[in-house]
Design an enzyme around this catalytic site. Structure first.
Site, PDB file in Angstrom:
ATOM      1  N   ALA A 407       0.726  -1.178  -0.011  1.00 12.84           N
ATOM      2  CA  ALA A 407      -0.022  -0.054  -0.052  1.00 12.84           C
ATOM      3  C   ALA A 407       0.745   1.550   0.064  1.00 12.84           C
ATOM      4  O   ALA A 407       2.021   1.544   0.399  1.00 12.84           O
ATOM      5  CB  ALA A 407      -1.073   0.010   1.213  1.00 12.84           C
ATOM      6  N   ASP A 500       3.143  -7.503   3.682  1.00 15.44           N
ATOM      7  CA  ASP A 500       4.237  -6.542   3.866  1.00 15.44           C
ATOM      8  C   ASP A 500       3.678  -5.018   4.328  1.00 15.44           C
ATOM      9  O   ASP A 500       3.025  -4.400   3.311  1.00 15.44           O
ATOM     10  CB  ASP A 500       4.910  -6.333   2.787  1.00 15.44           C
ATOM     11  CG  ASP A 500       6.214  -5.364   2.976  1.00 15.44           C
ATOM     12  OD1 ASP A 500       6.454  -4.837   3.685  1.00 15.44           O
ATOM     13  OD2 ASP A 500       6.886  -5.243   1.546  1.00 15.44           O
ATOM     14  N   GLY A 553       9.207   0.770   1.652  1.00 16.85           N
ATOM     15  CA  GLY A 553       7.886   1.004   1.265  1.00 16.85           C
ATOM     16  C   GLY A 553       7.040  -0.415   1.242  1.00 16.85           C
ATOM     17  O   GLY A 553       7.566  -1.488   1.062  1.00 16.85           O
ATOM     18  N   GLU A 554       5.716  -0.496   1.493  1.00 19.43           N
ATOM     19  CA  GLU A 554       4.866  -1.468   1.540  1.00 19.43           C
ATOM     20  C   GLU A 554       4.909  -2.073   0.053  1.00 19.43           C
ATOM     21  O   GLU A 554       4.667  -1.770  -0.946  1.00 19.43           O
ATOM     22  CB  GLU A 554       3.771  -1.269   1.952  1.00 19.43           C
ATOM     23  CG  GLU A 554       3.182  -0.749   3.353  1.00 19.43           C
ATOM     24  CD  GLU A 554       1.727  -0.922   3.808  1.00 19.43           C
ATOM     25  OE1 GLU A 554       1.344  -1.794   3.410  1.00 19.43           O
ATOM     26  OE2 GLU A 554       1.414  -0.010   4.617  1.00 19.43           O
ATOM     27  N   GLY A 555       5.126  -3.403   0.334  1.00 21.76           N
ATOM     28  CA  GLY A 555       5.362  -4.410  -0.922  1.00 21.76           C
ATOM     29  C   GLY A 555       6.782  -4.702  -1.577  1.00 21.76           C
ATOM     30  O   GLY A 555       7.294  -5.777  -1.665  1.00 21.76           O
TER      31      GLY A 555
END
Length: 647
Positions: A407, A500, A553-555
């Site tokens: 996200a 994540d 960062g997410e991912g």
């Protein structure tokens, strides 16, 4: 009729009807449960009654706490009034409570006033409450004064409590029938039981979800992937992603409701795969903690020799949260990140290209300031849940074997902290990470604003229901709602999800009330040092595989770990069994023996060094041919990386 959104529910039923078991099923996934026991111990010589009480105690998980109100029936109202918003109370049952209330030791007593106090305590209780009570109104009128006094008092208590509760359910022969729905909730046709059956004969129902559209009130963007075939065919090696069950449906599409029965991973394949690792021809001590990857993949694929995930899709959810939750965030930064990913640039897109994973950017509904008003309207929550489910459906139809959930959005960490505070009783300052500016400095002022926003949101919703959809509407917002739908849809299609970041973990916390099976299809590669992720992972039982403390960062953190996880799976599938345990040795001992016993035989591979002219211009080994350009050298600076797919 199905019902959702309750904060207090009364479970009625006859003797041996299954009412207590059903009530316990409503609180199974709650992180904090207090069991309020009301029944007296009874005659010590009554072994049958003692056996019943022992059976009730044996069913309670060890994590539950138990309180007794047998000494003073008025104490039950005090317990309800003092309960905290993060608690779940299970009162079993009102029949025992009325028995104690009518006991001569507690007389003289005003039964009517005590029952009225209990009803008022239920109305104002901040916690979620499940109350169990016998339904004796269908029996004959007792022939004794004491029997009539009991049935009259219990009937009055049931009526008062039912009026005070949000929902009422009657359990008959183990089958729950909802009698009262939450005020303002949407009632919809559903199966006779509260949970949908898990039969393999109705696969076509789930396959039709790909064509369902969001409700007209909230138009979410289309999913920019291929159009699924009318009749999906299971590809070899991906049979675990096929639909397996019937789910509640209405004319407008899927009904996402609490207690949905979704599939579980294979409980035997995982342990068998881990046991098999001990037999492989490995020169060292084995795979260490990464054996959990093999066990997880085996359970989700349904085989003791799992294959490395070939087709991987990254879902990047983009949605901003307004108000104090986004304090310290540069305006437009999340939109820039999303556009960057769509263009195949930035850390996430490049890592996806390196891993050969497709990347899909998903715009989610913007969320209102949670300190002032609900983040989403109820109809937006329903639409976002179905939209997330449809994203997982389309990924499964495309043959995706692993989803990576990430996200990017302003205020996502504060929203996740609010969800954790509502579902796990966490203190917001303890789960809110430090705010780091673009220049790398710590912004404590912005952190305090975020804490205040979450605090005010929790105060605003202190008397609100704590159902899954209520939390998404009041606190979670659009990205958490879509992420929750993704987890549920992936679970229904047996597609594992690599989590994540805070949004995915917050969705995992919310999904427990809708389908507790979802967390068993989730894998957490690294907690990234984020306090909210660490707490949610602990509650969900997800042990991070790595401790790299990446903050890309997410991912992106998950994609860094993905090649390692794939290598572990490929290695475990390719290595043979050790020869000492019955495996075959790849080396051929006959190669060391002479090919012939004829003394005149000369091995053609042998060359006498005295008869061979040395050649100083040629090396004694061949240089390998240069490989073609790999993913890292595709000219990503000049053109989008080839491994991503724009969303």
């Amino acid at each position: 009729m199905s019902v959702d959104g309750w904060n207090t529910v009364l479970v009625l039923g006859g003797i041996r009807s299954g009412k207590s078991e059903f009530a316990e099923s409503l609180v199974t996934d709650a992180p904090v449960v207090r069991y309020i026991a009301t029944a007296p111990e009874g005659d010590p010589e009554d072994t049958e009654w003692a056996t019943r009480l022992a059976a009730h105690r044996a069913r309670r998980p060890g994590s539950w706490t138990t309180e007794e109100t047998t000494e003073d029936p008025r104490r039950l109202a005090d317990v309800l009034e003092s309960a905290e918003p993060n608690e779940m109370l299970l009162v079993d049952d009102l029949g025992g409570w009325v028995t104690v209330l009518l006991d001569p030791d507690h007389q003289p007593a005003d039964d009517v006033a005590t029952i009225a106090e209990l009803a008022e305590a239920i109305r104002t209780c901040a916690a979620r409450v499940v109350l169990v009570s016998p339904e004796v109104g269908l029996s004959l009128v007792p022939t004794t004064p004491l029997g009539r006094a009991f049935t009259d008092a219990l009937g009055a208590a049931n009526r008062a409590v039912a009026d005070a509760c949000d929902a009422v359910v009657l359990v008959v022969a183990g089958q729950p029938v909802w009698l009262k729905s939450v005020a303002g909730a949407t009632e919809s046709p559903a199966p006779a039981t509260v949970t949908a059956p898990t039969t393999a004969a109705s696969a076509a129902v789930v396959a039709s979800l790909a064509d369902s559209e969001p409700t007209p009130e909230v138009q979410l963007p289309d999913v920019l992937t291929h159009t699924p075939p009318a009749t999906p065919t299971a590809e070899p090696g991906n049979t675990w992603a096929a639909p397996t069950m019937a789910l509640p449906m209405v004319a407008t599409g899927l009904v996402i409701q609490p207690g949905m029965e979704l599939p579980m991973p294979d409980e035997y394949a995982g342990p068998q795969a881990v046991d098999r690792l001990a037999t492989l021809d490995v020169p060292g001590a084995g795979l260490g903690v990464l054996d959990r990857v093999v066990g997880f993949a085996a359970a989700t694929q349904g085989t003791s020799t799992p294959a490395a995930w070939g087709s991987v899709r990254v879902l990047l959810l983009h949605g901003d949260h307004a108000g104090g939750a986004a304090a310290g965030t540069v305006a437009g930064e999340s939109a820039r990140r999303a556009a960057q990913a769509r263009a195949g640039q930035g850390a996430l897109a490049r890592l996806a290209a390196e891993s050969g994973a497709s990347l899909q950017v998903v715009d989610t509904p913007a969320s209102a300031p949670i300190e002032d008003q609900p983040a989403l309207a109820p109809e937006q929550v329903e639409s976002a849940l179905r939209y997330g489910w449809r994203l997982a459906e389309q990924a499964a139809d495309a043959g995706v074997q692993l989803l990576v959930l990430g996200a990017c959005g302003a205020g996502t960490e504060a929203a996740a902290a609010a969800v954790l505070a509502a579902t796990a009783g966490a203190e917001p300052p303890a789960v809110l990470g430090r705010v780091i500016t673009d220049s790398g400095e710590i912004d404590d002022a912005a952190w305090m604003i975020r804490c205040a926003a979450v605090r005010d949101a929790l105060h605003r919703t202190r008397r609100s229901a704590r159902g899954a959809k209520d939390i998404l509407a009041e606190l979670g917002g659009g990205d958490v709602a879509v992420a929750t739908g993704v987890l549920l849809g992936a679970t229904a299609r047996r597609v594992p999800v690599l989590l994540d970041g805070p949004v995915g973990l917050a969705a995992g916390m919310v999904s427990r009330d809708l389908a507790g099976q979802a967390r068993h299809w989730c894998l957490l590669a690294d907690h990234g040092g984020h306090p909210a992720v660490r707490l949610a992972a602990d509650v969900l039982g997800l042990t991070p595989l790595l401790d790299l403390r990446l903050d890309l960062g997410e991912g992106a953190n998950a994609l860094v770990a993905l090649p390692l996880l794939r290598s572990v799976l490929a290695l475990s599938a390719a290595l043979p069994v050790h020869p000492s345990l019955g495996g075959t040795d790849d080396t051929d001992p006959a190669a060391d023996e002479p090919a012939s016993t004829d003394p005149s035989y000369v091995d053609p591979s042998y060359a006498d060094p005295d008869l061979t002219e040395p050649d100083s211009t040629e090396p004694d080994f061949a240089e390998p041919e240069p490989a073609g350009p790999g993913p890292a050298s595709t000219g990503a600076d000049e053109q989008p990386a080839s491994g991503w797919r724009a969303g």
